[in-house]
Design a protein around this motif. Structure first.
Motif, PDB file in Angstrom:
ATOM      1  N   HIS A   1       0.798  -1.233   0.000  1.00  0.00           N
ATOM      2  CA  HIS A   1       0.000   0.000   0.000  1.00  0.00           C
ATOM      3  C   HIS A   1       0.827   1.278   0.000  1.00  0.00           C
ATOM      4  CE1 HIS A   1      -3.998  -1.652   0.091  1.00  0.00           C
ATOM      5  NE2 HIS A   1      -3.608  -2.538   0.978  1.00  0.00           N
TER       6      HIS A   1
ATOM      7  N   HIS B   1      -0.313  -3.145   7.777  1.00  0.00           N
ATOM      8  CA  HIS B   1      -0.691  -3.385   6.390  1.00  0.00           C
ATOM      9  C   HIS B   1      -0.687  -2.107   5.558  1.00  0.00           C
ATOM     10  CE1 HIS B   1      -2.672  -5.461   3.107  1.00  0.00           C
ATOM     11  NE2 HIS B   1      -3.615  -4.548   3.080  1.00  0.00           N
TER      12      HIS B   1
ATOM     13  N   HIS C   1      -7.151  -0.792   6.137  1.00  0.00           N
ATOM     14  CA  HIS C   1      -7.166   0.220   5.082  1.00  0.00           C
ATOM     15  C   HIS C   1      -7.752   1.551   5.512  1.00  0.00           C
ATOM     16  CE1 HIS C   1      -7.568  -3.702   2.809  1.00  0.00           C
ATOM     17  NE2 HIS C   1      -6.360  -3.265   2.562  1.00  0.00           N
TER      18      HIS C   1
ATOM     19  N   HIS D   1      -6.316  -5.999  -4.233  1.00  0.00           N
ATOM     20  CA  HIS D   1      -6.321  -4.625  -4.709  1.00  0.00           C
ATOM     21  C   HIS D   1      -5.962  -4.498  -6.186  1.00  0.00           C
ATOM     22  CE1 HIS D   1      -6.813  -3.429  -0.611  1.00  0.00           C
ATOM     23  NE2 HIS D   1      -5.801  -4.182  -0.278  1.00  0.00           N
TER      24      HIS D   1
HETATM   25 FE   FE2 Z   1      -4.816  -4.139   1.545  1.00  0.00          FE
END
Ligand code: FE2
Length: 478
Positions: free
Chosen positions: A149, A198, A301, A470
């Motif tokens: 990410h 994450h 997220h 994703h």
């Molecule tokens: Fe993710």
């Protein structure tokens, strides 16, 4: 024993397709010149349903090339690594690599297509047509793994990221990759232990770390990946590493290899681990990080974040817990859309709920990363992070949400926003993502008007795209 992350549209597909002449319903806007790419787990070989964790499957990237109002091709390719190449009977010339084939995200940066993963595993460069080129360490400037990410600063085109690996002990690494694809800055930041970090948040002035109570669990790691006879000494070695010792290579690389291969995830809910967020000025260092307590929870997220005077606004999808009783994938109660306002003057975080229905995969207009956003998109979900049947559009000015349904049993993946031109308004453009229809057992790339959520067009694929993680639109311009 059943494992829902291997059933229905979570089940892997077993073929790689190269399809031209795709059928299309409706209309593909002419301004869409590029590829929609999406990554997700798709184990190549038989896995043990008793231990298989959704996050641990071999990576497979699906892509659809759009140009001149047409869908030129659909391709899906396993992301190769040395083990996968061997299993496929192929030569591997892509360099040394640790861990799984990258299964979590896929982006375009500096003219390259990158399949990304986290936790110390190696990310991989792909060709435009999704074949694996080899391991990616940003020309040697960022060894040891990246993240799934990164955030692209819309002003500079640089990629900001926070990487974690249990072998780094109680440190995570903030990095900035320049627009040419090389790391120009790294900062090691001390955290409580070895968290699964994450994602992170970026604003115009700040970097925000989510140091939350899902942490490396040496017993889980050993149970999942080491034969019984070796477990006791291996557990001792693992425990010694957690939070204390910097792992020297090649020993670290061996451990990373061990924490791989379609087995359980070595991270678990740890109620003793404090829940905190850290705020660092963008050009700051470890000593500049301010830590703020939040209620125990887990965030995979953030939707987006921005500075607002003496506060930082963090819109996040908040899970009440993670990997406590359900150890095969995310499913510990409904993840909600929450707003955390960090009050830098008062030294506290105000937490409020924006939407209490279960949802995941939050996205905004990428031109607004780190800037105030009005709209955000997410996928409603009834059982954790598994895909579900509707897409949500949040209007955060009006505090309202609209839902777009896709019919009986449809499975909806993450949707991404693509503006109709560089200076289009915030919801002037399209949303696109994969939608699986259980009646045909096939998926469409579905294109919606972001303003109205009406369908603009659909590219019909010859197979299904398993529920995954994703994706991104990688445009040919810019
Ligand atoms: Fe993710």
């Amino acid at each position: 024993m059943g494992n829902k992350f291997l059933e229905g549209n979570f089940a892997p597909v077993n073929r790689e397709h190269t399809i031209t002449g795709l059928s299309v319903t409706g209309h593909i806007p002419e301004y869409l010149d590029g590829r929609y790419l999406r990554n997700g787990p798709n184990p190549l070989s038989e896995v043990d349903p008793a231990t298989y964790h959704w996050f641990m499957g071999d990576g497979m990237v699906h892509g659809v090339r759009l140009r001149d109002g047409r869908a030129e091709w659909y391709r899906n390719r396993w992301v190769r690594n040395p083990r996968l190449a061997r299993e496929l009977g192929e030569r591997w010339e892509g360099g040394a690599a640790a861990g799984l084939g990258a299964n979590t995200n896929v982006i375009g940066h500096a003219g390259k297509t990158l399949a990304l993963i986290e936790g110390g595993a190696t990310s991989f460069e792909l060709t435009d047509e999704l074949d694996t080129v080899g391991a990616c360490d940003f020309d040697g400037t960022l060894p040891g793994g990246y993240t799934a990410h990164p955030k692209r600063d819309p002003e500079t085109g640089e990629l900001h990221a926070v990487s974690y690996f249990f072998g780094s002990g109680n440190k995570v690494q903030y990095s900035v990759i320049d627009a040419q694809g090389r790391a120009r800055r790294t900062v090691d930041v001390e955290v409580t232990g070895s968290p699964m970090m994450h994602d992170f948040s970026l604003t115009e002035k700040h970097v925000v770390f989510y140091d939350l109570p899902v942490a490396f669990d040496s017993e889980q790691a050993v149970a999942a990946s080491v034969p019984t006879a070796l477990r006791t000494p291996a557990r001792l070695v693992m425990s010694a590493l957690v939070g204390k010792v910097k792992v020297p290579d090649p020993f670290g690389a061996k451990l990373r290899q061990r924490i791989s291969g379609n087995a359980g995830l070595p991270y678990r809910w740890n109620p003793k681990y404090p829940a905190r967020i850290g705020v660092m000025p963008r050009e700051g260092g470890n000593g500049d990080v301010r830590w703020f307590d939040v209620e125990p929870c887990y965030v995979f997220h953030p939707m987006n974040a921005y500075d607002d005077g003496d506060t930082i606004v963090l819109d996040v999808v908040r899970h009440p817990k993670m990997f406590d009783t359900e150890l095969l994938g995310p499913a510990e109660g409904p993840p909600t859309l929450d707003r955390w306002t960090v009050d830098l003057a008062a030294g506290k975080v105000v937490e409020e709920r924006l939407d209490d229905q279960g949802q995941e995969f939050p996205r905004v207009d990428e031109r607004l990363v780190g800037r105030p956003h009005r709209f955000g998109y997410s996928v409603s979900t009834k059982d954790g992070s598994a895909s579900s049947g509707s897409l949500l559009k949040h209007d955060l000015w009006n505090r309202s949400v609209r839902s777009r349904e896709f019919g009986d049993g449809a499975q909806v993946g993450e949707f991404v926003f693509v503006p109709s031109s560089v200076d289009a308004g915030e919801d002037e453009g399209v949303l696109m993502g994969f939608v699986y229809d259980p009646a045909t057992q096939k998926s469409d790339l579905t294109i919606l008007d972001a303003g109205t959520l009406e369908t603009v067009g659909a590219v019909h694929l010859p197979d299904r795209v398993p529920n995954g993680f994703h994706g991104n639109w990688v445009g040919n311009q810019g």
